[in-house]
Design an enzyme around this catalytic site. Structure first.
Site, short mmCIF file in Angstrom:
data_model
loop_
_atom_site.label_atom_id
_atom_site.label_comp_id
_atom_site.label_asym_id
_atom_site.label_seq_id
_atom_site.Cartn_x
_atom_site.Cartn_y
_atom_site.Cartn_z
N ALA A 52 0.79 -1.23 0.00
CA ALA A 52 0.00 0.00 0.00
C ALA A 52 0.83 1.29 0.00
O ALA A 52 0.64 2.15 -0.87
CB ALA A 52 -0.98 -0.04 1.17
N ARG A 94 -5.19 0.11 -8.96
CA ARG A 94 -5.53 -0.90 -7.95
C ARG A 94 -6.51 -0.26 -6.97
O ARG A 94 -6.27 0.84 -6.47
CB ARG A 94 -4.27 -1.41 -7.22
CG ARG A 94 -3.30 -2.11 -8.20
CD ARG A 94 -2.27 -2.93 -7.48
NE ARG A 94 -2.84 -4.09 -6.82
CZ ARG A 94 -2.19 -4.83 -5.92
NH1 ARG A 94 -0.95 -4.51 -5.56
NH2 ARG A 94 -2.77 -5.88 -5.36
N ASP A 242 -3.91 -2.51 3.94
CA ASP A 242 -4.16 -1.77 2.70
C ASP A 242 -5.17 -0.66 2.88
O ASP A 242 -5.15 0.35 2.16
CB ASP A 242 -4.62 -2.72 1.59
CG ASP A 242 -3.43 -3.54 1.13
OD1 ASP A 242 -3.14 -4.57 1.77
OD2 ASP A 242 -2.76 -3.12 0.17
N ASN A 252 -6.43 -6.31 4.36
CA ASN A 252 -5.03 -6.65 4.08
C ASN A 252 -5.04 -7.89 3.20
O ASN A 252 -6.11 -8.43 2.85
CB ASN A 252 -4.26 -6.89 5.39
CG ASN A 252 -2.76 -7.02 5.15
OD1 ASN A 252 -2.16 -6.19 4.46
ND2 ASN A 252 -2.14 -8.06 5.68
O1 MRU Z 1 -1.18 -7.20 -3.43
P1 MRU Z 1 -0.11 -6.51 -2.66
O2 MRU Z 1 1.21 -7.22 -2.71
O3 MRU Z 1 0.00 -5.04 -3.02
O4 MRU Z 1 -0.61 -6.57 -1.16
C1 MRU Z 1 0.19 -6.04 -0.14
C2 MRU Z 1 -0.38 -6.22 1.21
O5 MRU Z 1 -1.45 -6.74 1.41
C3 MRU Z 1 0.42 -5.61 2.34
O6 MRU Z 1 0.28 -6.37 3.50
C4 MRU Z 1 -0.10 -4.20 2.62
O7 MRU Z 1 -0.15 -3.45 1.43
C5 MRU Z 1 0.74 -3.49 3.60
S1 MRU Z 1 2.31 -3.02 2.96
C6 MRU Z 1 3.11 -2.12 4.15
#
Ligand code: MRU
Length: 354
Positions: A52, A94, A242, A252
């Site tokens: 995120a 996204r 997220d 998340n």
């Molecule tokens: O699909 P992604 O790899 O973007 O998902 C990431 C996550 O779910 C992380 O746990 C979240 O973004 C926190 S990152 C500090």
């Protein structure tokens, strides 16, 4: 420590944005260069950069690239219209991580104010702001690490899911920031990393980051989490986020909700580590958080190899929502809040965090 996003300047004075191509890790450390906002949008959509806060920072640099593309001395409304269309392109990459929209909102007044400057100058102002967002994120993560490490005993084993490390942020990480903070405080910390099906951020990225740091790490498949908790191997679960709704419900990586249920069953504290840029006061509960669905291929294939029969139907939500009642505390750069304390804080009626 590995860096996800950085910039250089070419001979013509153009700023180039570099991303480590996270799709290739851990086998190859290669970078992808973004010269336009469309290249940045593709990179976010296709998971070159993910996590995120890193998505938000990349979007901010994407905005700056969009300004740099506009070399004609278009002024005022014409430039603002161009920038609004850049923002739409980046905003459609996204849907779940609120940091993407947070970063665009932070950039908007900057491009509006810069609209009448000469082209090179307004791009410079926007790159400066994007860099400030990145630097600020690292600083926030260090504070999250410092607040969060205090929750861990001198010797602890932490279970984490997905990747909430340096690669997912401006640097240092959120959940991994807490782990790093505890190690820096002299604590004896080891980690169980869920592989994180189907995209394997845990196996490919978290295990890569932690082993590079020399932090003892054991990789497990997601379905082993119940067993390792039942065996008494886990002292705390710490994950990133997220999007955190105003009531503390937290989106998340898919699988996080299940871990929270398991942690509750086994009496293990369940922590979310995230900066305030991940908190969305305009989303009142987790039910309102848009959940991205990704391609069936991520589930049916491992690399090039098909693992499921042709024609099977697939459901692939990339995130799930952990209800606030399963969350022991939310670790932020402003301190540690229970979900109720966070709601009160957001509504202006709460105390400062502990
Ligand atoms: O699909 P992604 O790899 O973007 O998902 C990431 C996550 O779910 C992380 O746990 C979240 O973004 C926190 S990152 C500090």
């Amino acid at each position: 420590m590995v860096e996800a996003i950085w910039t250089t300047t070419d001979r013509d004075g153009q700023t180039l944005v570099h991303l480590i191509d996270q799709r290739e890790l851990p086998s190859r450390e290669i970078e992808l260069l973004c010269r336009t906002h469309r290249e940045m949008a593709d990179a976010i959509r296709e998971m070159v950069v993910r996590g995120a806060p890193a998505i938000g920072i990349s979007a901010a640099f994407g905005i700056a690239l969009g300004a740099q593309e506009e070399t004609a001395p278009t002024e005022g409304l014409a430039f603002s219209n161009h920038m609004e269309s850049v923002a739409v392109t980046l905003g459609q990459t996204r849907p779940t991580a609120v940091n993407l929209f947070w970063a665009i909102e932070r950039m908007r007044p900057v491009w509006q104010k810069a609209a009448n400057l000469p082209p090179a100058e307004r791009a410079r102002v926007l790159f400066t702001e994007a860099q400030a967002i990145k630097d600020d994120d690292i600083e926030r993560n260090r504070r999250i690490g410092s607040h969060g490490q205090a929750l861990l005993p001198q010797k602890a084993t932490v279970l984490t899911h997905c990747n909430a490390g340096a690669l997912a942020t401006g640097g240092y990480g959120t959940a991994l920031g807490v782990i790093r903070g505890a190690v820096e405080a002299g604590k004896n910390i080891s980690v169980y990393a869920d592989e994180t099906r189907p995209y394997l951020q845990g196996a490919r990225l978290t295990a890569y980051e932690l082993t590079s740091d020399g932090i003892p790490t054991t990789l497990i498949t997601d379905s082993m989490a119940a067993m390792v908790m039942a065996q008494g191997r886990i002292d705390a679960v710490i994950v990133g986020a997220d999007r955190i709704a105003a009531n503390g419900d937290t989106a998340n990586k898919v699988g996080t909700y299940g871990l929270s249920v398991l942690a509750r069953e086994h009496g293990i504290p369940f922590y979310i580590a995230a900066p305030f840029s991940t908190i969305d006061p305009r989303t009142s509960t987790g039910q309102m958080i848009p959940i991205e669905e990704r391609s069936a291929r991520e589930v049916t294939h491992q690399g090039e190899r098909r693992m499921a029969p042709e024609g099977v139907s697939v459901y692939n939500p990339a995130f799930d929502v952990t209800p606030a009642r399963n969350i022991t505390a939310i670790i932020t750069e402003r301190g540690v809040f229970s979900p109720d304390e966070l709601s009160a804080y957001l509504s202006g009626s709460g105390r400062a965090a502990s």
